[in-house]
Design an enzyme around this catalytic site. Structure first.
Site, PDB file in Angstrom:
ATOM      1  N   ASN A 118       0.830  -1.295  -0.075  1.00  5.02           N
ATOM      2  CA  ASN A 118      -0.140   0.191  -0.076  1.00  5.02           C
ATOM      3  C   ASN A 118       1.333   1.344   0.350  1.00  5.02           C
ATOM      4  O   ASN A 118       2.268   0.890   0.119  1.00  5.02           O
ATOM      5  CB  ASN A 118      -0.684  -0.300   1.081  1.00  5.02           C
ATOM      6  CG  ASN A 118      -0.564  -0.728   2.444  1.00  5.02           C
ATOM      7  OD1 ASN A 118       0.392  -0.457   2.526  1.00  5.02           O
ATOM      8  ND2 ASN A 118      -1.215   0.305   3.464  1.00  5.02           N
ATOM      9  N   GLU A 173      -2.980  -4.213  -3.010  1.00 13.11           N
ATOM     10  CA  GLU A 173      -3.681  -5.078  -4.080  1.00 13.11           C
ATOM     11  C   GLU A 173      -3.889  -5.155  -6.199  1.00 13.11           C
ATOM     12  O   GLU A 173      -3.310  -5.195  -6.065  1.00 13.11           O
ATOM     13  CB  GLU A 173      -5.286  -5.734  -4.168  1.00 13.11           C
ATOM     14  CG  GLU A 173      -5.279  -6.421  -2.816  1.00 13.11           C
ATOM     15  CD  GLU A 173      -5.559  -5.367  -1.465  1.00 13.11           C
ATOM     16  OE1 GLU A 173      -5.068  -4.606  -1.610  1.00 13.11           O
ATOM     17  OE2 GLU A 173      -6.150  -6.039  -0.326  1.00 13.11           O
ATOM     18  N   CYS A 212      -9.923  -4.416  -0.012  1.00 14.22           N
ATOM     19  CA  CYS A 212     -11.432  -3.380  -0.100  1.00 14.22           C
ATOM     20  C   CYS A 212     -12.189  -3.687  -0.984  1.00 14.22           C
ATOM     21  O   CYS A 212     -11.827  -4.389  -2.429  1.00 14.22           O
ATOM     22  CB  CYS A 212     -10.887  -2.031   0.435  1.00 14.22           C
ATOM     23  SG  CYS A 212     -10.286  -1.215  -1.579  1.00 14.22           S
ATOM     24  N   GLU A 261       0.810   5.677   0.728  1.00 15.67           N
ATOM     25  CA  GLU A 261       0.008   6.485   1.729  1.00 15.67           C
ATOM     26  C   GLU A 261       0.212   7.393   0.353  1.00 15.67           C
ATOM     27  O   GLU A 261       0.847   7.910   0.329  1.00 15.67           O
ATOM     28  CB  GLU A 261      -0.771   6.238   3.412  1.00 15.67           C
ATOM     29  CG  GLU A 261      -1.062   4.866   3.534  1.00 15.67           C
ATOM     30  CD  GLU A 261      -1.410   4.801   4.669  1.00 15.67           C
ATOM     31  OE1 GLU A 261      -1.303   5.403   5.880  1.00 15.67           O
ATOM     32  OE2 GLU A 261      -2.186   3.360   5.214  1.00 15.67           O
ATOM     33  N   CYS A 287     -10.917  -2.464  -4.998  1.00 20.51           N
ATOM     34  CA  CYS A 287     -10.054  -3.527  -4.896  1.00 20.51           C
ATOM     35  C   CYS A 287     -10.799  -4.249  -5.318  1.00 20.51           C
ATOM     36  O   CYS A 287     -10.323  -5.662  -6.403  1.00 20.51           O
ATOM     37  CB  CYS A 287      -8.651  -4.065  -4.247  1.00 20.51           C
ATOM     38  SG  CYS A 287      -7.853  -2.921  -3.793  1.00 20.51           S
ATOM     39  N   CYS A 340      -4.129   0.955  -2.718  1.00 22.84           N
ATOM     40  CA  CYS A 340      -4.114  -0.626  -1.540  1.00 22.84           C
ATOM     41  C   CYS A 340      -2.949  -1.532  -2.691  1.00 22.84           C
ATOM     42  O   CYS A 340      -2.629  -0.713  -3.752  1.00 22.84           O
ATOM     43  CB  CYS A 340      -5.395  -1.027  -1.528  1.00 22.84           C
ATOM     44  SG  CYS A 340      -6.060  -0.448  -0.694  1.00 22.84           S
TER      45      CYS A 340
END
Ligand code: THU
Length: 375
Positions: free
Chosen positions: A286, A299, A331, A288, A334, A297
């Site tokens: 990830n 993924e 999430c 940020e 994703c 993210c």
């Protein structure tokens, strides 16, 4: 997915054997020797030299010179085919393929003048093909792979994307050596011979191929049950078949997590996916951002890395590695991105240092949104 079709000429698109024999008979007549079709039978389809040398020897043709015969042939051939149809059934298939967005090529070991004459003789144009390779373009003839490899280089396609259409044992071998899948016509050999030579599929002639919309549809028609292609999300993907063990993929996700950039949440995540067509592992962490919503993210980072490396992908398996139990699932954003490239059966493994949970993708997202034209 099929992107390009590579056609042999004689026995696939054109049938010029009878005309060749007719010209052969005419030539021998011109030097005072009476020949018949049977005299040529043992020497057909294995090159021009033997086509003339063989009968000349058998018939004791004293005034025979190969160079004369070859010239005679070259002069007569275009004249004779003008008034005749030498097209085999289904040559329109070439244009249908083009309309469906596929690339087309002729890969014939005949001399280029004959290839051009034949293309015209079957009612197509040179411009119906994206590449035309003939005997002069290569040094090693079929059954070596060179003419098909050359055609693929010219078209800019890989061997898994190209399908060869052939009708003889040597031609089939040539296509297989080049790494392509080969469809054999039954114009010159039997089904058994074609399969023994390595043909992946056998059809009567090109006219037997029903209408299709794109390379995926043609893939199904030609290789149907026998092809190891599966739909992953919106794409047909040819599967590799051998994949790394779960342990190795988990380790890749664990390692990716170490680089997780999470100064805001403090929640680092790693992901690893296995590409269905190559079996390679791609990982991501990830990342940020000060503007929280710009966060990406793990993924999706793994997926975009895979697409960057391979183009269209299928996700055979996905591991998400985090450090909080129960293990974090992808999430919803994703999941939607995964849906583009995953099968309902794609394995999703959620891992922490203490726990492993295995799911099918369809359990996590039973009803993904797929764009109507891609369903
Ligand atoms: N995160 C992922 O990397 N994958 C998911 O599927 C869920 C959330 C990250 C994004 C963000 O950096 C952090 O977890 C907290 O939301």
């Amino acid at each position: 997915m099929i992107r390009a079709l590579l056609f042999d000429m004689d026995g696939v698109l054109a049938d010029s054997e009878d005309i060749s024999i007719e010209i052969g008979i005419e030539y021998f007549e011109s030097i005072g020797v009476k020949a018949s079709a049977e005299d040529f039978a043992p020497y057909q389809g294995i090159g021009e030299r033997i086509f003339f040398d063989g009968p000349a020897h058998d018939l004791n043709a004293e005034n025979y010179r190969y160079e004369d015969a070859s010239l005679f042939f070259r002069r007569r051939y275009p004249e004779i085919i003008k008034g005749r149809s030498i097209a085999l059934p289904g040559t329109e298939f070439v244009r249908r393929a083009r309309k469906a967005g596929l690339l087309t090529a002729v890969s014939s070991s005949a001399p280029s003048w004959k290839v051009s004459a034949n293309i015209e003789g079957i009612g197509l144009n040179l411009s119906d093909f994206d590449s035309i390779a003939s005997g002069e373009d290569i040094r090693r003839n079929k059954p070596e792979k060179d003419i098909y490899t050359l055609s693929m280089i010219r078209l800019g396609v890989g061997e898994e994307e190209a399908v060869v259409f052939e009708d003889s044992r040597g031609g089939i071998e040539s296509g297989k050596k080049a790494g392509c899948r080969v469809v054999s016509m039954l114009t010159t050999i039997s089904r058994e011979e074609a399969e023994r030579a390595g043909a992946d599929s056998v059809i009567e002639n090109l006219g037997a191929i029903p209408d299709f919309q794109d390379g995926d549809a043609l893939e199904n028609i030609l290789f149907g049950g026998r092809c190891d292609c599966l739909r992953y999300g919106v794409n047909m993907i040819r599967r590799k078949g051998h994949y790394p063990s779960e342990k190795i993929v988990i380790e890749a996700a664990r390692k990716a997590r170490e680089n997780g950039y999470a100064p805001y949440s403090g929640f680092r995540v790693g992901a690893a996916i296995v590409s269905a067509s190559s079996g390679r592992i791609y990982s991501g962490c990830n990342v940020e951002n000060s503007s929280y919503g710009a966060t990406i993210c793990a993924e999706r980072n793994a997926i975009t890395t895979a697409v960057t490396a391979e183009g269209k992908i299928g996700i055979e398996c996905l591991v998400v590695y985090s450090d909080d139990d129960p293990p974090a699932p992808p999430c919803a954003l994703c999941l939607q991105v995964i849906a583009e490239f995953a099968r309902p059966e794609t394995e999703v493994i959620l891992v922490t240092p203490r726990t492993i949970r295995r799911y099918n993708f369809s359990q996590l997202l039973p009803m993904p949104f797929i764009f109507p034209t891609m369903r």
